[in-house]
Design a protein around this motif. Sequence first.
Motif, mmCIF file in Angstrom:
data_model
loop_
_atom_site.group_PDB
_atom_site.id
_atom_site.type_symbol
_atom_site.label_atom_id
_atom_site.label_comp_id
_atom_site.label_asym_id
_atom_site.label_seq_id
_atom_site.Cartn_x
_atom_site.Cartn_y
_atom_site.Cartn_z
ATOM 1 N N TYR A 132 0.866 -1.185 0.000
ATOM 2 C CA TYR A 132 0.000 0.000 0.000
ATOM 3 C C TYR A 132 0.900 1.232 0.000
ATOM 4 N N GLY A 149 -4.181 2.024 15.179
ATOM 5 C CA GLY A 149 -4.852 2.606 14.022
ATOM 6 C C GLY A 149 -5.848 1.604 13.479
ATOM 7 N N SER A 150 -6.807 2.084 12.695
ATOM 8 C CA SER A 150 -7.765 1.108 12.174
ATOM 9 C C SER A 150 -7.112 0.235 11.108
ATOM 10 N N ASP A 151 -5.995 0.667 10.539
ATOM 11 C CA ASP A 151 -5.279 -0.219 9.615
ATOM 12 C C ASP A 151 -4.881 -1.523 10.307
ATOM 13 N N TYR A 164 -10.941 1.831 -0.460
ATOM 14 C CA TYR A 164 -9.672 1.966 0.249
ATOM 15 C C TYR A 164 -8.685 0.935 -0.330
ATOM 16 N N PRO A 175 -15.954 0.602 3.104
ATOM 17 C CA PRO A 175 -16.056 1.723 4.036
ATOM 18 C C PRO A 175 -17.388 2.441 3.846
ATOM 19 N N ALA A 227 -14.282 5.516 0.599
ATOM 20 C CA ALA A 227 -13.115 6.328 0.287
ATOM 21 C C ALA A 227 -12.577 5.822 -1.047
ATOM 22 N N ASP A 229 -16.186 -0.418 7.492
ATOM 23 C CA ASP A 229 -15.059 0.435 7.870
ATOM 24 C C ASP A 229 -15.576 1.874 7.977
ATOM 25 N N ALA A 251 -14.247 4.744 9.089
ATOM 26 C CA ALA A 251 -13.213 5.741 9.412
ATOM 27 C C ALA A 251 -13.772 7.166 9.375
ATOM 28 N N THR A 307 -11.880 4.784 13.959
ATOM 29 C CA THR A 307 -10.520 5.276 14.200
ATOM 30 C C THR A 307 -10.504 6.605 14.946
ATOM 31 N N SER A 317 -8.145 8.677 14.071
ATOM 32 C CA SER A 317 -7.269 9.447 13.183
ATOM 33 C C SER A 317 -7.955 10.628 12.513
ATOM 34 N N LYS A 318 -9.261 10.586 12.406
ATOM 35 C CA LYS A 318 -9.963 11.604 11.618
ATOM 36 C C LYS A 318 -10.694 12.581 12.540
ATOM 37 N N ARG A 374 -2.083 6.722 16.474
ATOM 38 C CA ARG A 374 -2.400 5.392 15.958
ATOM 39 C C ARG A 374 -3.354 4.617 16.881
#
Length: 351
Positions: free
Chosen positions: A14, A83-85, A109, A149, A153, A179, A181, A205, A207-208, A216
């Motif tokens: 990725y 992180g959601s990853d 994604y 998602p 995304a 997902d 996010a 997450t 993160s946003k 993370r």
Amino acid sequence: MRNFEKNIRKVEPYVPGEQPQKKVIKLNTNENPYPPAPKVAEILETMDIDNFRLYPDPAAAELVKALADYYQVGEDQVFTGVGSDDVLAMCFLTFFNSEKPVYFPDITYSFYKVWAELYKIPYKLQTLNEEFRIVPSDYYGENGGVIFPNPNAPTGLYEELDVIEDIIFHNRDVIVIIDEAYVDFAGRSAVELIDKYDNLIVVQTFSKARSMAGMRIGYAISNPLLIKYLNDVKYSFNSYTMNRVSQLCGVSAVQDQEYFEACVHKIIDTREWVKKKLTDLGFSCLDSMSNFIFAMHPEYDAKELFAALKEHDIYVRYWGSERIEQYLRITIGTREEMEVLLAFLKEYMKK
Ligand code: PMP
């Protein structure tokens, strides 16, 4: 080729958005332009660093409890990750273990494809319709699981819960992962369907909307059984995933609801304002319900625009892949940042 080469697991990784080391107007990785909740700063100021000698709590119990309180679910219904990853990668490993293909959209994604390749999970891309929307019936066929998602995304398009529920309903024999996010900028979360469908996992997450991409923190909400399976895999992989600082800061962030809502509202207001301004400039914008806008201009080449913006230290995201080669994804920054972007575009188009 050396003999050992054939035993090496090779994967096309990725490609994350660029993190430039200089100061730029950074609208390329959907980070939040506002700082985390003020209580997070307090935590950092009072932190006893002597504790850094010790491993963190492998179960991140305080953070799990804070999230369980927030969502009004049991502590055994929450899983956390780096992180959601990390959470999504664990979900792929745990739940997608069939000979049948996992379904996800053709435009989505791009990490999903990478995890599928990495873990050798068969997958099938389901084509979004002309308007880049998910067609629920495409997900009815026999499959090894479903993931997408919501909002999607990089389109930013949000599907109402009845659409999501329809897909879950038609996939009772496999796990469906939503997902989320970007859901805080959109509408209702599928968390409210957790009790109704035992095959559902919702991933979110910090993160946003919570401005903590650098910390993370990601999590999944589901039923106790699926969370147990997820933990079993996690503890077979790496026990101490989330560090002490992130765990503590995460708790503070969840507890400041007022700040969270204010931040989300500011971003939504800016998004709607920018959408209108871009449309006035001749852009065609998808109706994004996230903290970014997916836009194209019928007269200007997206790749050239991307390069011109970058040249002026305005970073947005461009993929150039099939069906979206004329689109740019623009993260919503502060009002001032977006004004700089719009002023640049206006000048660019005068030439
Ligand atoms: N899901 C989607 C749809 C995303 O766009 C992102 C951000 N790149 C993530 C998951 C992962 O975010 P994080 O690992 O920062 O939680």
